[in-house]
Design an enzyme around this catalytic site. Structure first.
Site, PDB file in Angstrom:
ATOM      1  N   ASP A  60       0.860  -1.178   0.000  1.00 32.59           N
ATOM      2  CA  ASP A  60       0.000   0.000   0.000  1.00 32.59           C
ATOM      3  C   ASP A  60       0.897   1.228   0.000  1.00 32.59           C
ATOM      4  OD1 ASP A  60      -1.680   2.120   0.621  1.00 32.59           O
ATOM      5  OD2 ASP A  60      -2.626   1.134   2.328  1.00 32.59           O
ATOM      6  N   ILE A  61       0.923   1.954  -1.097  1.00 36.09           N
ATOM      7  CA  ILE A  61       1.815   3.106  -1.224  1.00 36.09           C
ATOM      8  C   ILE A  61       1.515   4.174  -0.172  1.00 36.09           C
ATOM      9  CG2 ILE A  61       0.473   4.427  -2.921  1.00 36.09           C
ATOM     10  CD1 ILE A  61       3.241   4.844  -4.395  1.00 36.09           C
TER      11      ILE A  61
ATOM     12  N   ASN B 246      -5.275  12.016 -11.978  1.00 37.15           N
ATOM     13  CA  ASN B 246      -5.889  12.431 -13.232  1.00 37.15           C
ATOM     14  C   ASN B 246      -5.579  13.920 -13.410  1.00 37.15           C
ATOM     15  OD1 ASN B 246      -8.064  14.050 -12.024  1.00 37.15           O
ATOM     16  ND2 ASN B 246      -8.903  12.086 -11.370  1.00 37.15           N
TER      17      ASN B 246
ATOM     18  N   VAL C  86      -5.188   4.247  -7.011  1.00 35.68           N
ATOM     19  CA  VAL C  86      -4.112   4.844  -6.216  1.00 35.68           C
ATOM     20  C   VAL C  86      -4.454   6.279  -5.846  1.00 35.68           C
ATOM     21  CG1 VAL C  86      -1.690   5.611  -6.323  1.00 35.68           C
ATOM     22  CG2 VAL C  86      -2.305   3.349  -7.148  1.00 35.68           C
ATOM     23  N   ASP C  87      -4.964   7.032  -6.802  1.00 37.76           N
ATOM     24  CA  ASP C  87      -5.314   8.434  -6.578  1.00 37.76           C
ATOM     25  C   ASP C  87      -6.312   8.580  -5.430  1.00 37.76           C
ATOM     26  OD1 ASP C  87      -5.377  11.210  -7.047  1.00 37.76           O
ATOM     27  OD2 ASP C  87      -6.786  11.039  -8.711  1.00 37.76           O
TER      28      ASP C  87
ATOM     29  N   SER D 194      -0.589   4.167 -14.869  1.00 43.39           N
ATOM     30  CA  SER D 194      -1.360   3.786 -16.067  1.00 43.39           C
ATOM     31  C   SER D 194      -1.655   2.296 -16.196  1.00 43.39           C
ATOM     32  CB  SER D 194      -0.698   4.296 -17.358  1.00 43.39           C
ATOM     33  OG  SER D 194      -0.788   5.702 -17.434  1.00 43.39           O
TER      34      SER D 194
ATOM     35  N   GLY E 228      -3.556   0.519 -14.222  1.00 42.99           N
ATOM     36  CA  GLY E 228      -4.884   0.190 -13.726  1.00 42.99           C
ATOM     37  C   GLY E 228      -5.960   0.549 -14.730  1.00 42.99           C
ATOM     38  N   VAL E 229      -6.813   1.448 -14.326  1.00 44.31           N
ATOM     39  CA  VAL E 229      -7.977   1.821 -15.127  1.00 44.31           C
ATOM     40  C   VAL E 229      -7.579   2.475 -16.461  1.00 44.31           C
ATOM     41  CG1 VAL E 229      -8.297   4.035 -13.946  1.00 44.31           C
ATOM     42  CG2 VAL E 229     -10.254   2.922 -14.992  1.00 44.31           C
ATOM     43  N   TYR E 230      -6.339   2.956 -16.586  1.00 41.22           N
ATOM     44  CA  TYR E 230      -5.908   3.577 -17.841  1.00 41.22           C
ATOM     45  C   TYR E 230      -5.480   2.562 -18.893  1.00 41.22           C
ATOM     46  CZ  TYR E 230      -6.247   8.415 -16.181  1.00 41.22           C
ATOM     47  OH  TYR E 230      -6.693   9.633 -15.735  1.00 41.22           O
TER      48      TYR E 230
END
Length: 177
Positions: free
Chosen positions: A9-10, A23, A32-33, A121, A123-125
């Site tokens: 976990d960052i 984003n 992460v964001d 990028s 993940g969802v990207y």
């Protein structure tokens, strides 16, 4: 500079700076964001809103980076970078590479010596973890060659075992060269 990779976990990384896969709005999101915004507390969103009001009225461009304080995180700084979104046609590896190099530039500018970095990028990207890992490892190694002694450690902190495995493969390949 040491370059390592671990699953974790960052938001709990005990480093000077963590990199946020943000984003362009800088106003929070998922993955992460969202985790970084939640862990840092509401002052992070306030700082990002101030950046948007002053320096970045149009948002943070893809491939660039900017720092804010870490607030409630163990890290003193959050370095936000915007990765290319493969689903939106942003498929240039140079843009992805820029995320990592600009994040390290900004981390060094604020005085960080240790930096935790996610798989920007992946993940969802929509970027494949192996592609992100290859680009990231090469970008970080090249940055270190161009800036010797500026950072002590870059730690890839990755959210899953498959992504960690991709980074371990990329690091092993880089060592063989």
């Amino acid at each position: 500079m040491r370059i390592t990779a671990e699953q974790g976990d960052i938001t709990t990384a005990r480093v000077d700076a963590i990199v946020n896969a943000a984003n362009s709005s800088l106003l929070g999101g998922g993955g992460v964001d969202g985790a970084i915004h939640a862990a840092a507390g509401p002052r992070l969103l306030e700082a990002c809103r101030e950046l948007r009001r002053t320096e970045l009225p149009d948002g943070l461009p893809v491939g660039d980076a900017v720092a804010t304080p870490g607030f409630d995180l163990p890290a003193r700084w959050v370095v936000h970078t915007v990765g290319p979104n493969r689903h939106a046609g942003e498929t240039d590896p140079a843009l992805l590479s820029s995320c990592f190099t600009r994040a390290l530039d900004v981390a060094a500018e604020v005085g960080a010596r240790t930096v935790a970095v996610p798989a920007v990028s992946a993940g969802v990207y929509g970027w494949a973890p192996d592609d992100v890992a290859s680009v990231a490892v090469k970008a970080v190694a090249a940055w270190d060659e161009a800036h010797p002694g500026e950072l002590d450690e870059v730690r890839f902190v990755l959210f899953s075992a498959p992504v960690l495995a991709a980074f371990e493969r990329a690091m092993a390949t880089a060592r063989r060269r």
